[in-house]
Write an enzyme that holds these catalytic residues in place. Structure first.
Site, PDB file in Angstrom:
ATOM      1  N   SER A 191      -4.259 -27.525 -16.599  1.00  0.00           N
ATOM      2  CA  SER A 191      -2.803 -27.321 -16.137  1.00  0.00           C
ATOM      3  C   SER A 191      -2.639 -25.760 -16.584  1.00  0.00           C
ATOM      4  O   SER A 191      -3.256 -25.269 -17.089  1.00  0.00           O
ATOM      5  CB  SER A 191      -1.701 -27.925 -17.092  1.00  0.00           C
ATOM      6  OG  SER A 191      -1.694 -27.643 -18.391  1.00  0.00           O
ATOM      7  N   ASP A 192      -1.425 -25.185 -15.858  1.00  0.00           N
ATOM      8  CA  ASP A 192      -0.954 -24.042 -16.138  1.00  0.00           C
ATOM      9  C   ASP A 192      -0.521 -24.110 -17.876  1.00  0.00           C
ATOM     10  O   ASP A 192      -0.265 -25.084 -18.111  1.00  0.00           O
ATOM     11  CB  ASP A 192      -0.048 -23.294 -15.666  1.00  0.00           C
ATOM     12  CG  ASP A 192      -0.149 -21.838 -15.611  1.00  0.00           C
ATOM     13  OD1 ASP A 192      -0.445 -21.178 -16.782  1.00  0.00           O
ATOM     14  OD2 ASP A 192       0.433 -20.818 -14.665  1.00  0.00           O
ATOM     15  N   TRP A 193      -0.209 -22.939 -18.247  1.00  0.00           N
ATOM     16  CA  TRP A 193       0.118 -22.747 -19.943  1.00  0.00           C
ATOM     17  C   TRP A 193       1.492 -23.923 -20.300  1.00  0.00           C
ATOM     18  O   TRP A 193       2.413 -23.608 -19.518  1.00  0.00           O
ATOM     19  CB  TRP A 193       0.520 -21.644 -20.172  1.00  0.00           C
ATOM     20  CG  TRP A 193       0.843 -21.482 -21.629  1.00  0.00           C
ATOM     21  CD1 TRP A 193       1.854 -21.520 -22.385  1.00  0.00           C
ATOM     22  CD2 TRP A 193      -0.090 -20.325 -22.535  1.00  0.00           C
ATOM     23  NE1 TRP A 193       1.936 -21.035 -23.545  1.00  0.00           N
ATOM     24  CE2 TRP A 193       0.826 -20.382 -23.682  1.00  0.00           C
ATOM     25  CE3 TRP A 193      -1.161 -19.858 -22.468  1.00  0.00           C
ATOM     26  CZ2 TRP A 193       0.217 -19.835 -24.814  1.00  0.00           C
ATOM     27  CZ3 TRP A 193      -1.669 -19.136 -23.597  1.00  0.00           C
ATOM     28  CH2 TRP A 193      -1.073 -19.352 -24.772  1.00  0.00           C
TER      29      TRP A 193
END
Ligand code: BGC
Length: 758
Positions: free
Chosen positions: A298-300
């Protein structure tokens, strides 16, 4: 008696040697996952069968460790994170830098955790690790895939030498909006070109994933993140399926097919569903359509952000929806370690779903050889020898030269031939190292970057410098007066304007991308001196240069060029390198024109050609106050020499599915310098069941011609090049008329046409 005692002693020694390995002789022979002769698939399966649910959740957990450090240089909650590593509750860390630091944590994972599973170490290596290359947007303007490959190899090499095994690039987001700070990370506005670049960068970073300098690449941000509304970071995206399949998807697709090991989900919603929870994006498209076999991160904090999106109730609901959709590793939101085991126990998520995600991550740990040698990337000698070397800087300089974009050159004022001429260099940024590095500088030190002032000073014996404006882009009478005085005393003025590099990258959206007023005031005052003005624009995005163009004799877009900035610019100004870059993003004429891009649709009421007969007086698609066309179109860029195109010809007026057609043009270097030209091929599907753009790039060739030399450039077109996707993403090829265009940019082209008859 003596002999007997000795045999007994030897037996004790043998047993004592075996037991501390932590695996008994019996289980060792069972441990297929430790047997390097078994297939990776078998090893993964075996390891999965030994893992607890908590350990599986741990593999899906990625934490930030080592960046955003406090004054004592310790990561937030350092001990707590190390404890989690020890408990097998971490699969990967990001932002842990340097061999010694990485080794310390890897040691805990492989010596103190129950199953001794090594960690992956990831980092954003966007345009170099310590040797900074031009930002990807600038690099893409080179149209030079060998160079792109070299740059990516070196970025990977430096990163790997410092202990990393995973980098979060390339960004494959097509974007039409220069307000978005992240356009600097991408390859511009064209899906075809973005695909070529995305694949080249993946191959450069990963090599064959078999050497100690090959790292995992991460294609991001999946998907359509470049379409954030108004260019505002983290904003919504709303694109049609037709736009998705035809415009946004191709670069991710190409990068995945080039073998990318990992893909990062984007922050945005897609069709109303956050990307990390989108079954459509992650399963239907990424897994099934693109046949992606790697793992998704996932992104952050993007799992947890599904709550703010209004898609998940709480973190447990978020990780449930994410894993179900096809997400795998959770970057920084800790939803997997905290809630995944109970979701499986409650029967909401199946073990199979979890195993698939964990297995995909473990696969790459095996592939990288980390089970055989978890310290494989951790060699201090390699770290000392391979980072920021003279050779790396040499390639970075070549890359920077190839990224410099010549936009205007009245009366061939450039190149400057006389290094003894009196030159006034003006502009705060030209002498400010801290403004040369952007948020994605990785580990580069601003002090190592060569400023424009330093670069020119080495080449020009008679150089003066004045700031002309302040760090905040404002100016004062005193600053202008000093600059004007130096300009008046010189034969030529070089002005460096733009915005600080710090305003490029994530969270750097700008609503106004006009050149700051203070710099315009300065330029106007300099113009009054009557001295020739060469303007150098530093910015990580196309700015609006309409007014600047009128105030400059020569105009050069210098982007953010990295370590070798000043050296490369000096070479170009002196003509030691003849510019060959072509822009991969349109430069808007005015702010209100955004988004402006070459591959738009025609509309039902297109603006008439200027010389058209029977021009409608009114009620067509236009602005009353500005032109429709950008200031500089996609593909545009000048050389010190001149290229002329003539005699476009097609090998046939019809094309069928079994044959291809060739398009040729004559290219003539009519100028005084040897130079390179990027010859571009575009097509237009004139009538289709789904409206197609007025032009679509389909090929390019970068050709070197000596002064006075000419050549024939040819391209092949086959029916596959004419395919497009319908609303369901099905590829279709339709009979009918196609226009073909060839030229040195997307506006100034020769054209012809043919008919597709299947
Ligand atoms: C960015 C990603 C980046 C990640 C890790 C996010 O905020 O959007 O591009 O890879 O952080 O640093």
């Amino acid at each position: 008696m003596y002999i007997k005692r000795n045999i007994r002693l030897s037996l004790i020694v043998i047993v004592a040697l075996i037991i501390p390995c932590g695996i008994t002789a019996q289980s060792k022979s069972d441990a297929i996952y430790l047997n390097k002769n078994a297939s990776i698939e078998q090893r993964v399966e075996d390891l999965l069968s030994r893992m607890t649910l908590e350990e599986k959740a741990g593999q899906l957990n990625q934490l930030n460790y080592g960046m955003f450090t406090g004054p004592d240089n310790k990561a937030d909650g350092e001990q707590e994170k190390l404890d989690l590593v020890k408990q097998g509750k971490v699969g990967s860390l990001l932002n842990t830098l340097g061999v010694s630091k990485i080794k310390k944590v890897q040691q805990i994972a492989v010596e103190q955790s129950r199953l001794k599973i090594p960690l992956l170490f990831g980092f954003d290596v966007i345009h170099g690790y310590k040797t900074l290359f031009p930002i990807p947007l600038a690099e893409a303007c080179s149209w030079d895939m060998d160079q792109v490959n070299k740059n990516s190899r070196i970025a990977a090499k430096e990163a790997a030498a410092s202990g990393l095994n995973w980098i979060f690039a390339p960004m494959c987001d097509v974007s039409n909006d220069p307000r978005w700070g992240r356009v600097m990370e991408g390859a511009g506005e064209d899906p075809y070109y973005g695909s070529v670049i995305g694949a080249a960068r993946v191959k450069g970073f990963q090599g064959n994933l078999d050497s100690v300098f090959d790292v995992l690449a991460c294609v991001k941000h999946f998907a359509a993140y470049g379409a954030v509304e108004a260019g505002r970071e983290y904003n919504n995206v709303d694109v049609s399926r037709v736009a998705f399949y035809n415009k946004y998807l191709p670069p991710y697709d190409a990068a995945v097919r080039a073998g990318a090991a990992t893909v990062m989900t984007s922050f945005n919603v897609f069709d109303g569903v956050p990307a990390s929870g989108s079954t459509f994006l992650l399963t239907d498209i990424l897994k099934n359509r693109l046949d992606f076999k790697g793992f998704v991160v996932s992104d952050w904090n993007a799992f947890a952000e599904m709550i703010a999106h209004g898609y998940a109730m709480d973190k447990k609901d978020a990780v449930y929806k994410a894993i179900k959709a096809g997400s795998m590793m959770d970057m920084e939101s800790r939803t997997a370690i905290n809630y995944l085991p109970e979701l499986v126990k409650e029967g909401k998520l199946s073990l199979d779903q979890v195993d698939k995600a964990v297995g995909a991550i473990l696969y790459y740990k095996f592939k990288l050889g980390l089970f055989e040698n978890p310290y494989r990337f951790l060699d201090t000698k390699r770290e000392t020898e391979n980072i920021f070397t003279t050779e790396n800087r040499k390639i970075a300089k070549e890359a920077a030269e190839k990224s410099i974009l010549l936009l205007k050159n009245s009366q061939q004022i450039l190149p400057l031939k006389n290094p003894n001429q009196k030159v006034a260099l003006i502009g705060y940024y030209a002498n400010s190292k801290s403004d040369m590095v952007d948020m994605w500088k990785a580990t580069a030190d601003a002090q190592d970057c060569v400023t424009i002032y330093e670069g020119l000073k080495k080449q020009f014996s008679n150089l003066t410098f004045s700031e002309g404006y302040n760090k905040d882009n404002s100016t004062t009478e005193a600053l202008i007066n000093e600059a004007v005085k130096n300009a008046a005393a010189a034969e030529l003025v070089i002005v460096n304007i733009g915005i600080t590099s710090n305003l490029s990258g994530e969270d750097k959206s700008l609503a106004d991308i006009n050149i700051p007023e203070g710099q315009i005031q300065l330029l106007k005052a300099l113009k009054k001196t009557g001295k020739p003005i060469v303007t150098l624009v530093s910015s990580g995005r196309p700015m609006i240069l309409t007014e600047v163009e009128g105030l400059s004799d020569a105009l050069v877009q210098c982007w953010v060029l990295g370590t070798e900035t000043g050296n490369a610019i000096a070479e170009v100004i002196l003509g030691k390198y003849n510019p060959s870059a072509k822009t991969v993003m349109s430069f808007p004429y005015a702010l209100g024109q955004i988004p402006v891009y070459y591959n738009h649709f025609n509309t039902g009421r297109p603006a008439p050609e200027p010389n058209a007969k029977d021009k409608p007086a009114d009620f067509y698609s236009r602005f009353h106050d500005i032109p429709n066309e950008p200031l500089y179109p996609f593909g545009y860029g000048l050389s010190y020499t001149a290229f002329e195109y003539s005699n476009i010809s097609l090998s046939s007026k019809t094309l069928d599915t079994n044959n291809s057609l060739s398009v040729t043009v004559e290219l003539n270097n009519t100028g005084k310098y040897d130079g390179e030209e990027v010859v571009q091929l575009y097509i237009q599907d004139v009538t289709a069941s789904i409206v197609r753009p007025v032009k679509e790039l389909k090929g390019f060739k970068k050709i070197m011609l000596k002064a006075g030399e000419k050549t024939i450039v040819s391209f092949k077109i086959s029916s596959n090049d004419l395919a497009f996707f319908d609303h369901e993403g099905k590829s279709i090829i339709e009979n009918g008329k196609f226009n073909v265009f060839v030229g040195g940019n997307s506006r100034d082209v020769l054209s012809s046409s043919f008919e597709l008859v299947q």
